[in-house]
Design a protein around this motif. Structure first.
Motif, PDB file in Angstrom:
ATOM      1  N   PRO A  33     -43.650  84.912  69.113  1.00  0.00           N
ATOM      2  CA  PRO A  33     -42.283  84.533  69.495  1.00  0.00           C
ATOM      3  C   PRO A  33     -42.172  84.309  70.998  1.00  0.00           C
ATOM      4  CG  PRO A  33     -42.406  86.894  69.069  1.00  0.00           C
ATOM      5  CD  PRO A  33     -43.733  86.316  68.679  1.00  0.00           C
ATOM      6  N   SER A  65     -40.243  85.552  73.104  1.00  0.00           N
ATOM      7  CA  SER A  65     -39.970  86.786  73.836  1.00  0.00           C
ATOM      8  C   SER A  65     -41.243  87.464  74.322  1.00  0.00           C
ATOM      9  CB  SER A  65     -39.185  87.764  72.958  1.00  0.00           C
ATOM     10  OG  SER A  65     -39.917  88.078  71.781  1.00  0.00           O
ATOM     11  N   THR A 115     -39.831  76.401  70.441  1.00  0.00           N
ATOM     12  CA  THR A 115     -38.374  76.274  70.507  1.00  0.00           C
ATOM     13  C   THR A 115     -37.879  74.913  70.059  1.00  0.00           C
ATOM     14  OG1 THR A 115     -38.554  75.683  72.869  1.00  0.00           O
ATOM     15  CG2 THR A 115     -38.134  77.997  72.332  1.00  0.00           C
ATOM     16  N   SER A 121     -37.456  75.885  66.486  1.00  0.00           N
ATOM     17  CA  SER A 121     -36.543  76.994  66.204  1.00  0.00           C
ATOM     18  C   SER A 121     -35.119  76.762  66.711  1.00  0.00           C
ATOM     19  CB  SER A 121     -37.076  78.280  66.838  1.00  0.00           C
ATOM     20  OG  SER A 121     -37.015  78.203  68.263  1.00  0.00           O
ATOM     21  N   GLU A 128     -34.085  77.511  69.683  1.00  0.00           N
ATOM     22  CA  GLU A 128     -33.724  78.577  70.641  1.00  0.00           C
ATOM     23  C   GLU A 128     -33.613  77.957  72.041  1.00  0.00           C
ATOM     24  OE1 GLU A 128     -35.790  82.590  69.233  1.00  0.00           O
ATOM     25  OE2 GLU A 128     -37.162  80.878  69.117  1.00  0.00           O
ATOM     26  N   ASN A 165     -31.876  78.675  74.705  1.00  0.00           N
ATOM     27  CA  ASN A 165     -31.906  79.514  75.902  1.00  0.00           C
ATOM     28  C   ASN A 165     -33.345  79.733  76.369  1.00  0.00           C
ATOM     29  OD1 ASN A 165     -29.123  79.793  76.078  1.00  0.00           O
ATOM     30  ND2 ASN A 165     -29.092  81.624  74.800  1.00  0.00           N
ATOM     31  N   TYR A 166     -34.223  80.046  75.437  1.00  0.00           N
ATOM     32  CA  TYR A 166     -35.643  80.191  75.797  1.00  0.00           C
ATOM     33  C   TYR A 166     -36.202  78.879  76.317  1.00  0.00           C
ATOM     34  CZ  TYR A 166     -36.315  84.882  73.853  1.00  0.00           C
ATOM     35  OH  TYR A 166     -36.271  86.225  73.624  1.00  0.00           O
ATOM     36  N   SER A 217     -27.164  77.886  72.809  1.00  0.00           N
ATOM     37  CA  SER A 217     -27.539  78.629  71.609  1.00  0.00           C
ATOM     38  C   SER A 217     -27.262  80.109  71.870  1.00  0.00           C
ATOM     39  CB  SER A 217     -29.010  78.401  71.246  1.00  0.00           C
ATOM     40  OG  SER A 217     -29.868  78.789  72.307  1.00  0.00           O
ATOM     41  N   GLY A 218     -27.303  80.900  70.802  1.00  0.00           N
ATOM     42  CA  GLY A 218     -26.817  82.268  70.935  1.00  0.00           C
ATOM     43  C   GLY A 218     -27.859  83.350  71.035  1.00  0.00           C
ATOM     44  N   GLU A 219     -29.153  82.992  71.061  1.00  0.00           N
ATOM     45  CA  GLU A 219     -30.164  84.053  71.066  1.00  0.00           C
ATOM     46  C   GLU A 219     -30.184  84.816  72.385  1.00  0.00           C
ATOM     47  OE1 GLU A 219     -32.566  80.710  72.960  1.00  0.00           O
ATOM     48  OE2 GLU A 219     -30.946  80.917  71.487  1.00  0.00           O
ATOM     49  N   THR A 220     -30.488  86.111  72.294  1.00  0.00           N
ATOM     50  CA  THR A 220     -30.639  86.955  73.476  1.00  0.00           C
ATOM     51  C   THR A 220     -32.005  86.708  74.096  1.00  0.00           C
ATOM     52  OG1 THR A 220     -29.221  88.647  72.522  1.00  0.00           O
ATOM     53  CG2 THR A 220     -30.663  89.332  74.318  1.00  0.00           C
TER      54      THR A 220
END
Length: 514
Positions: A39, A41, A107, A110, A112, A114-115, A178-181
């Motif tokens: 991932p 992260s 990404t 996915s 994502e 923000n990433y 997008s909403g991912e942390t």
């Protein structure tokens, strides 16, 4: 009774066993400790930590020296411009860019964003540092070995910068969509809004870098006029990696050998300029000489620098007073305590120093220059300039307090008359004002990677004079390409230097207009 052929029976049994095992062969042979899908992260900390720490290493080894914040008293090759092919930032950054590419691929599927936005910012920053260091670099064809491109072409610097600015603009659009942390964000602790500010502040730096080639007015003003493109608003927003008390996440010089730390001392150029301005950053950037027997913050006369570019023997025996009996390391100031190593001083802090990628103060000086040159109409050049100076003092006061250096923190703010001095007050002709912006920006960029060197090549402020032991009579304006790039990608390398100029430290890059 017929005898059974043992060999035939064995073959049938083997076929049976293979068939029986084939159903779960792939499942059995998966290593649970080596996942195939990683991932973002888990990749994000690496693409931040490794390049940023490389930036700190380059500041220590080259940036501070070539810009005469520090001088060397041993092994003075860097100070005398006796530079060979440079493996970094090229190798470290391209290694990190492989993981950048992986995150971008992940990404894309996915969603994502923000990433993806953070990764584009880091990609842009790395390429920006590399192209300013070397000039033309592999860009369009880079990182495509899986697609069969093992010998990427070097792109012209103008094209690299077009890609960098496009990536930063896209990053600003993606961040917050997008909403991912943002787990694994060791720079901003998941604060997407601050990543947006970094992206747009970096765009302003780059637009100013290119200003002798391309008019930045429209693009700069558009950023400042649009609430959707925020920039740094205080020191809290700046891009700076904060370190931790425990290994291996302490400030980079904390664990270095005392001998390695002591090779670098306060430069006479920096000493003279800070003393002339009665500038208390002297107490941050240097320590009193051992001979002075002063406390943590002595009087100005307790600080002495070494001229840059001395031959080894002269550098080691240098005497600020001219008295041979008072020469050597005891009579020359070490680099400031907040940057010091634990083997050098029992008061050294693992967390006081940060590695700054881009500071709020730098942005203020960029805006001051942009305003003075008529590139922007928002704000006034004097206000930006004064804010750039004062925010630097505020920053060092806070970092000294964080490191427990309360005595130093108490003296880092300037006296009331500092801003009224002739060499500080925002007065004079436009050229005099630009010189003041350049000098104050140079002072503020101490230990900020190689940005001071890059910016000096554009502005010429302040005056930097090669030392008496320099192997060339001019300050270097680029790095030579790494040896492995020359040897392993020879055809692309030759095409680059044919277009750009000889692979020498005196060859200017595209934006560096003479």
């Amino acid at each position: 009774m017929k005898k059974i052929n043992i060999k035939i029976l064995g073959a049938f049994l083997l076929m049976f066993l293979v068939a029986a095992c084939d159903d779960d062969f792939q499942e059995i042979n998966k290593n649970p400790n080596s996942p195939e899908d990683v991932p973002p992260s888990l990749l994000l900390p690496t693409i931040i930590n490794n390049p940023v720490n490389e930036s700190a290493s380059l500041a220590w080894g080259y940036g501070n020296v070539v810009m005469q914040y520090t001088g060397k008293i041993q092994f003075t090759n860097e100070d005398r411009y006796n530079w060979g092919p440079q493996g970094n930032p090229y190798n470290t950054f391209f290694t990190a860019l492989r993981d950048v590419n992986n995150i971008l691929q992940i990404t894309e599927e996915s969603g994502e964003n923000n990433y993806r936005g953070v990764t584009l910012v880091m990609k842009a920053w790395m390429y920006h540092v590399m192209t300013d260091a070397y000039g033309d670099v592999p860009y369009t064809d880079a990182l495509q070995a899986k697609d069969g491109i093992n010998l990427p072409a070097f792109d012209p610097q103008s094209d690299v910068y077009t890609g960098i600015l496009a990536d930063l603009e896209e990053a600003n659009t993606l961040l917050g969509s997008s909403g991912e942390t943002l787990a694994g964000d060791i720079l901003y602790d998941g604060d997407v809004a601050k990543w947006k500010k970094f992206a747009n502040s970096l765009r302003l730096r780059i637009l100013m870098r290119l200003s002798d080639r391309l008019d930045p007015s429209g693009a700069m003003q558009a950023i400042l006029n649009d609430p959707a493109t925020p920039v740094f608003e205080s020191n809290d927003d700046q891009a700076a990696l904060t370190y931790l008390p425990d290994a291996p996440n302490q400030q980079p010089l904390y664990t270095t050998r005392s001998g390695s730390f002591d090779e670098y001392r306060l430069s006479e150029n920096m000493e003279d300029r800070l003393k002339a301005l009665n500038d208390p950053r002297l107490y941050v950037y240097a320590q009193p000489t051992t001979d002075s027997d002063a406390g943590l913050a002595g009087a100005p006369e307790d600080y002495e620098g070494v001229p840059n570019g001395l031959p080894d023997e002269e550098a080691l025996q240098y005497s600020p007073s001219g008295d041979p009996a008072k020469g050597g390391s005891n009579f020359i100031s070490r680099v400031g305590l907040m940057f010091s190593c634990r083997a050098c001083d029992e008061l050294a802090s693992p967390i006081a120093a940060e590695t700054v990628i881009m500071s709020y103060a730098e942005l203020q000086f960029i805006l001051a220059e942009a305003s003075e040159r008529g590139f922007i109409s928002a704000g006034t050049a004097e206000d930006y300039y004064m804010e750039g100076i004062s925010s630097t003092f505020d920053y060092y006061e806070s970092r000294l307090q964080a490191g427990g250096f309360t005595e130093l923190a108490a003296v880092v703010q300037p006296e009331a008359g500092y801003y009224a001095q002739a060499d500080v007050a925002y007065t004079g002709t436009q050229q005099e004002k630009l010189r003041k912006i350049g000098v104050q920006k140079w002072i503020a960029l101490f230990f900020n990677g190689m940005e001071a060197w890059f910016d000096w090549r554009r502005t010429g402020y302040p005056e930097i004079t090669p030392g008496p032991g320099a192997v060339i009579n001019t300050v270097p304006v680029r790095f030579q390409y790494p040896s492995d790039a020359q040897a392993l990608n020879a055809e692309a390398y030759e095409a680059a230097i044919k277009r750009q100029g000889a692979d020498l430290i005196t060859t200017r890059v595209w934006w560096d207009v003479d």
